[in-house]
Design an enzyme around this catalytic site. Structure first.
Site, PDB file in Angstrom:
ATOM      1  CE  LYS A 281      -4.503  -1.519   1.334  1.00 51.32           C
ATOM      2  NZ  LYS A 281      -5.680  -1.399   2.257  1.00 51.32           N
TER       3      LYS A 281
ATOM      4  CE  LYS B  76      -7.894 -10.325  -3.136  1.00 48.72           C
ATOM      5  NZ  LYS B  76      -8.097 -10.673  -1.769  1.00 48.72           N
TER       6      LYS B  76
ATOM      7  CE  LYS C 211     -13.534  -4.071  -0.697  1.00 45.68           C
ATOM      8  NZ  LYS C 211     -14.023  -5.124   0.327  1.00 45.68           N
TER       9      LYS C 211
HETATM   10  P1  AMP Z   1     -10.850  -7.650   0.684  1.00 45.69           P
HETATM   11  O1  AMP Z   1     -11.786  -7.426  -0.340  1.00 45.69           O
HETATM   12  O2  AMP Z   1      -9.394  -7.835   0.062  1.00 45.69           O
HETATM   13  O3  AMP Z   1     -10.950  -6.556   1.872  1.00 45.69           O
HETATM   14  O4  AMP Z   1     -11.238  -8.944   1.053  1.00 45.69           O
HETATM   15  C1  AMP Z   1     -12.238  -9.533   2.274  1.00 45.69           C
HETATM   16  C2  AMP Z   1     -12.473 -10.702   2.401  1.00 45.69           C
HETATM   17  O5  AMP Z   1     -12.964 -11.371   1.176  1.00 45.69           O
HETATM   18  C3  AMP Z   1     -11.222 -11.517   2.762  1.00 45.69           C
HETATM   19  O6  AMP Z   1     -11.192 -12.285   3.910  1.00 45.69           O
HETATM   20  C4  AMP Z   1     -10.875 -12.409   1.445  1.00 45.69           C
HETATM   21  O7  AMP Z   1     -10.585 -13.885   1.779  1.00 45.69           O
HETATM   22  C5  AMP Z   1     -12.169 -12.445   0.511  1.00 45.69           C
HETATM   23  N1  AMP Z   1     -11.808 -12.252  -0.837  1.00 45.69           N
HETATM   24  C6  AMP Z   1     -11.691 -11.124  -1.221  1.00 45.69           C
HETATM   25  N2  AMP Z   1     -11.536 -11.200  -2.666  1.00 45.69           N
HETATM   26  C7  AMP Z   1     -11.650 -12.468  -3.001  1.00 45.69           C
HETATM   27  C8  AMP Z   1     -11.620 -13.286  -4.273  1.00 45.69           C
HETATM   28  N3  AMP Z   1     -11.414 -12.907  -5.165  1.00 45.69           N
HETATM   29  N4  AMP Z   1     -11.968 -14.615  -3.994  1.00 45.69           N
HETATM   30  C9  AMP Z   1     -12.168 -15.066  -2.661  1.00 45.69           C
HETATM   31  N5  AMP Z   1     -12.300 -14.556  -1.790  1.00 45.69           N
HETATM   32  C10 AMP Z   1     -12.018 -13.412  -1.778  1.00 45.69           C
END
Ligand code: AMP
Ligand code: TRP
Length: 340
Positions: A122, A204, A207
């Site tokens: 970051k 991956k 968002k």
């Molecule tokens: P984040 O959006 O990075 O804050 O992720 C929040 C939670 O969502 C985390 O615990 C990740 O494990 C899950 N997560 C985020 N993106 C993915 C993805 N593309 N596939 C599976 N799990 C995801």
């Protein structure tokens, strides 16, 4: 969340996790995290939260942050988290989080925080705003966790390092001031989908991707969902099967399997001899169908902000009771004067 009968019944294990309101959660967040949280609430005593204090480590437009906080909160309810069964709260509404984060910060070394890969990443992606909060982010996350004494912390792989640091901080505190914190286990969920970008299936689904076609937001309209799947990157073989050199098709199969419950063999059979066009439409329709009832419930919750406010307030109050118990204990052990 009653603890009254703790002595007569073995305590159910407690699970805790938070999600940042830094954007509308994606299909990846749903299949990889939120959907599994719903399954956990029957087995564990669960505490879930919206990590708005974490979100301001990168610049946020105030009106947008406020709106996102409501939206993520409403989505947590819409996917099926039931405030009768578990706690669903907003982090900034429980002041003990920020307070314990300060105390834990004084037990955390500069070197430890400098080694966090998320901080390094970051600092690169937000080079004009490498603030103290971004650096101290893991101590706030440690506070979120340690305040509630959870046994398990369901997180994605990217958060494992922060969970390990939490254990180190907790262990150090216990050594310095006697046993206070429970050392939580990170709980990397088994059989949950890992959803990849629809445009670059080596990454991956995220968002914060600048390419809107790369991710499905949980609030995307059915038309947008179908369009994004039609545009998803595949390959030129025109055969639906899972193989390492077919990451795009494999990802679509993973998504289709996760929303329909079908196995990869069944999917392969279903689309045997049919082109990618049919397959992509089927995936899009199945995803739209899965998200539709969630979106309907979401809009109902969002239509009554007063009710959301009341629920947030009630849930934050309950969370604060647990959190303040831990915080008081910590302050007493560290030598702060507490008045009744
Ligand atoms: P984040 O959006 O990075 O804050 O992720 C929040 C939670 O969502 C985390 O615990 C990740 O494990 C899950 N997560 C985020 N993106 C993915 C993805 N593309 N596939 C599976 N799990 C995801
Ligand atoms: N840092 C986590 C993420 O970005 C969110 C989070 C904040 C969290 N506090 C937490 C996760 C406590 C688990 C436990 O995904």
């Amino acid at each position: 969340m009653s603890t009254a009968n703790e002595t007569t019944e073995p305590r159910r294990k407690r699970a805790l996790s938070l999600i940042q309101p830094s954007g509308i959660p994606t299909l990846g967040n749903y299949l990889g995290a939120m959907r599994n949280w719903v399954a956990l609430q029957d087995e564990f005593e669960c505490i879930f939260g919206v990590a708005d204090l974490h979100a301001v480590t990168v610049r946020q437009e105030p009106a947008r942050l406020r709106q996102r906080t409501y939206e993520v909160y409403a989505l947590l309810l819409a996917v099926g988290l039931d405030p009768e069964k578990c706690l669903v709260f907003v982090q900034s509404q429980v002041p003990a989080h920020a307070e314990l984060a300060w105390l834990l910060g004084c037990c955390t070394q500069f070197g430890e925080l400098s080694r966090m890969t998320q901080f390094k990443d970051k600092s690169q992606s937000h080079a004009d705003n490498i603030n103290l909060g971004l650096f101290a982010y893991p101590t706030l996350m440690a506070a979120d966790i340690l305040l509630y004494r959870p046994d398990l912390v369901p997180v994605g792989k990217d958060q494992k390092q922060h969970c390990e640091l939490t254990r180190d901080i907790a262990g150090r505190f216990n050594n310095l001031y006697s046993d206070t914190f429970v050392l939580p286990e990170p709980y990397i969920m088994q059989n949950c989908a890992n959803v990849l970008s629809l445009q670059e299936p080596a990454k991956k689904m995220s968002k914060s991707d600048s390419n809107q076609n790369a991710f499905i937001s949980m609030l995307d309209e059915p038309d947008a969902i179908l369009r994004k799947f039609r545009r998803a990157v595949t390959d030129s073989e025109a055969r639906v099967c899972r193989r390492e050199d077919k990451p795009g098709v494999s990802n679509l199969m993973e998504i289709y399997g996760a929303v329909t419950g079908r196995t990869f063999d069944q999917i392969e059979e279903e689309f045997d001899g049919r082109g990618y066009g049919d397959f992509k439409s089927a995936v899009g329709e199945a995803v739209a169908e899965t998200l539709r009832p969630i979106q309907d419930r979401f809009h109902t919750y969002m239509g009554d902000k007063a009710q959301l406010d009341a629920l947030m307030k009630e849930q934050a109050g309950k969370a604060a009771v647990i959190a303040c118990r831990t915080l008081d204990k910590v302050k007493k052990k560290m030598g702060f004067v507490l008045t009744k």
